[in-house]
Design a protein around this motif. Structure first.
Motif, PDB file in Angstrom:
ATOM      1  N   LEU A  50      47.161  48.000  45.096  1.00  0.00           N
ATOM      2  CA  LEU A  50      45.985  47.157  44.934  1.00  0.00           C
ATOM      3  C   LEU A  50      44.836  47.817  45.687  1.00  0.00           C
ATOM      4  N   LEU A  51      43.761  48.109  44.977  1.00  0.00           N
ATOM      5  CA  LEU A  51      42.591  48.761  45.569  1.00  0.00           C
ATOM      6  C   LEU A  51      41.423  47.778  45.662  1.00  0.00           C
ATOM      7  N   LYS A  52      40.733  47.822  46.804  1.00  0.00           N
ATOM      8  CA  LYS A  52      39.507  47.059  46.993  1.00  0.00           C
ATOM      9  C   LYS A  52      38.520  47.920  47.769  1.00  0.00           C
ATOM     10  N   ARG A  53      37.251  47.578  47.670  1.00  0.00           N
ATOM     11  CA  ARG A  53      36.280  48.235  48.536  1.00  0.00           C
ATOM     12  C   ARG A  53      36.599  47.886  49.987  1.00  0.00           C
ATOM     13  N   LEU A  54      36.436  48.861  50.884  1.00  0.00           N
ATOM     14  CA  LEU A  54      36.795  48.656  52.279  1.00  0.00           C
ATOM     15  C   LEU A  54      36.056  47.460  52.877  1.00  0.00           C
ATOM     16  N   SER A  55      34.761  47.340  52.594  1.00  0.00           N
ATOM     17  CA  SER A  55      33.975  46.236  53.158  1.00  0.00           C
ATOM     18  C   SER A  55      34.510  44.881  52.704  1.00  0.00           C
ATOM     19  N   ASP A  56      34.931  44.791  51.443  1.00  0.00           N
ATOM     20  CA  ASP A  56      35.469  43.533  50.922  1.00  0.00           C
ATOM     21  C   ASP A  56      36.812  43.215  51.562  1.00  0.00           C
ATOM     22  N   ALA A  57      37.664  44.252  51.730  1.00  0.00           N
ATOM     23  CA  ALA A  57      38.975  44.042  52.344  1.00  0.00           C
ATOM     24  C   ALA A  57      38.831  43.593  53.793  1.00  0.00           C
ATOM     25  N   GLN A  58      37.879  44.183  54.498  1.00  0.00           N
ATOM     26  CA  GLN A  58      37.648  43.797  55.892  1.00  0.00           C
ATOM     27  C   GLN A  58      37.105  42.368  55.981  1.00  0.00           C
ATOM     28  N   ALA A  59      36.189  42.023  55.086  1.00  0.00           N
ATOM     29  CA  ALA A  59      35.608  40.682  55.098  1.00  0.00           C
ATOM     30  C   ALA A  59      36.651  39.615  54.792  1.00  0.00           C
ATOM     31  N   ALA A  60      37.624  39.961  53.944  1.00  0.00           N
ATOM     32  CA  ALA A  60      38.665  39.008  53.561  1.00  0.00           C
ATOM     33  C   ALA A  60      39.819  38.962  54.550  1.00  0.00           C
ATOM     34  N   GLY A  61      39.797  39.848  55.537  1.00  0.00           N
ATOM     35  CA  GLY A  61      40.888  39.896  56.492  1.00  0.00           C
ATOM     36  C   GLY A  61      42.176  40.438  55.914  1.00  0.00           C
ATOM     37  N   ASP A  62      42.069  41.281  54.883  1.00  0.00           N
ATOM     38  CA  ASP A  62      43.259  41.848  54.241  1.00  0.00           C
ATOM     39  C   ASP A  62      43.970  42.824  55.165  1.00  0.00           C
ATOM     40  N   ARG A  63      45.261  42.975  54.951  1.00  0.00           N
ATOM     41  CA  ARG A  63      46.034  44.006  55.652  1.00  0.00           C
ATOM     42  C   ARG A  63      45.785  45.336  54.945  1.00  0.00           C
ATOM     43  N   ILE A  64      45.092  46.233  55.606  1.00  0.00           N
ATOM     44  CA  ILE A  64      44.702  47.521  55.004  1.00  0.00           C
ATOM     45  C   ILE A  64      45.730  48.565  55.398  1.00  0.00           C
ATOM     46  N   ILE A  65      46.385  49.137  54.408  1.00  0.00           N
ATOM     47  CA  ILE A  65      47.426  50.137  54.655  1.00  0.00           C
ATOM     48  C   ILE A  65      46.841  51.539  54.720  1.00  0.00           C
TER      49      ILE A  65
END
Length: 225
Positions: free
Chosen positions: A68-83
């Motif tokens: 699953l790919l997202k823009r880094l800024s969106d992943a950070q804003a959503a509190g996603d676990r970034i691998i």
């Protein structure tokens, strides 16, 4: 990997907010295995001896992988676990070669340099390369020669370029081979450890080993320099 490349560009262009990319390989019928065997492309040992003097072909594997790919800024804003962070990518056409089993080394050099430029990275900043590395006496030296052309001049003995191939662990997943290699690197980054590159008892005499290069054959810590 081509899907990853174009998904990343769609995210950058804001054509979408997230993308699922993946690959799958299932062996339903024997015809292709028979053809590959008759062409001498499959290893009679049932192992991928990538970069090894024992390289005698590859072994086919099955599998499925999805990211699953997202823009880094969106992943950070959503509190996603970034691998993992995908800094850049590139695709090109192999161009003229001696046949299906003989990749074009010049094209390989070009796509590596394009990917580095897209990621705004320099060759000396790369610690590890997950190679295609099928385990063939012809393809492996061509691929390693392309890596040498791009990276050798920028390495020092204290910081060799590490190179491996997940095919030594799970075989050649063909349509899913690229995503398998990418998932391996993501997990290696997550755990700070490179898994062993297997079946590498004796280095291939067709590969130039006289530059700062290392094949990690044991569980190897991978930390920032």
């Amino acid at each position: 990997l081509t899907s990853v490349h174009f998904a990343a560009r769609s995210l950058r262009a804001r054509d979408c907010d997230m993308a699922l990319v993946g690959g799958v390989n299932l062996l339903f019928t024997p015809e292709l295995s028979i053809n590959l065997s008759q062409a001498g492309m499959l290893s009679p040992t049932g192992r991928c001896h990538t970069f090894s003097a024992q390289a005698d072909g590859f072994v086919r594997g099955e599998g499925c992988g999805v990211l699953l790919l997202k823009r880094l800024s969106d992943a950070q804003a959503a509190g996603d676990r970034i691998i993992c962070l995908l800094r850049g990518s590139a695709v090109n056409q192999d161009g003229r070669s001696n046949g299906l089993t003989a990749p074009n080394g010049i094209a390989q050099q070009a796509v590596i340099r394009t990917a580095l430029a897209d990621a705004r990275l320099q060759p000396q900043e790369i610690d590890y390369v997950e190679a295609h590395g099928t385990g063939t006496a012809l393809g492996d030296p061509i691929e390693m020669g392309a890596l040498q052309a791009v990276f050798a001049a920028h390495r020092v003995a204290e910081r060799p370029l590490r190179v491996g191939s997940v095919k030594t662990n799970i075989g050649h997943l063909e349509g899913a081979a690229g995503i398998a290699g990418l998932i391996k690197v993501c997990l290696a980054l997550q755990h700070g450890t490179l898994p062993p590159h297997l079946h590498f008892e004796q280095p291939s005499a067709h590969i130039d080993w006289h530059w700062p290069l290392e094949i990690p054959t044991t569980l190897t810590p991978w930390t920032a320099p």
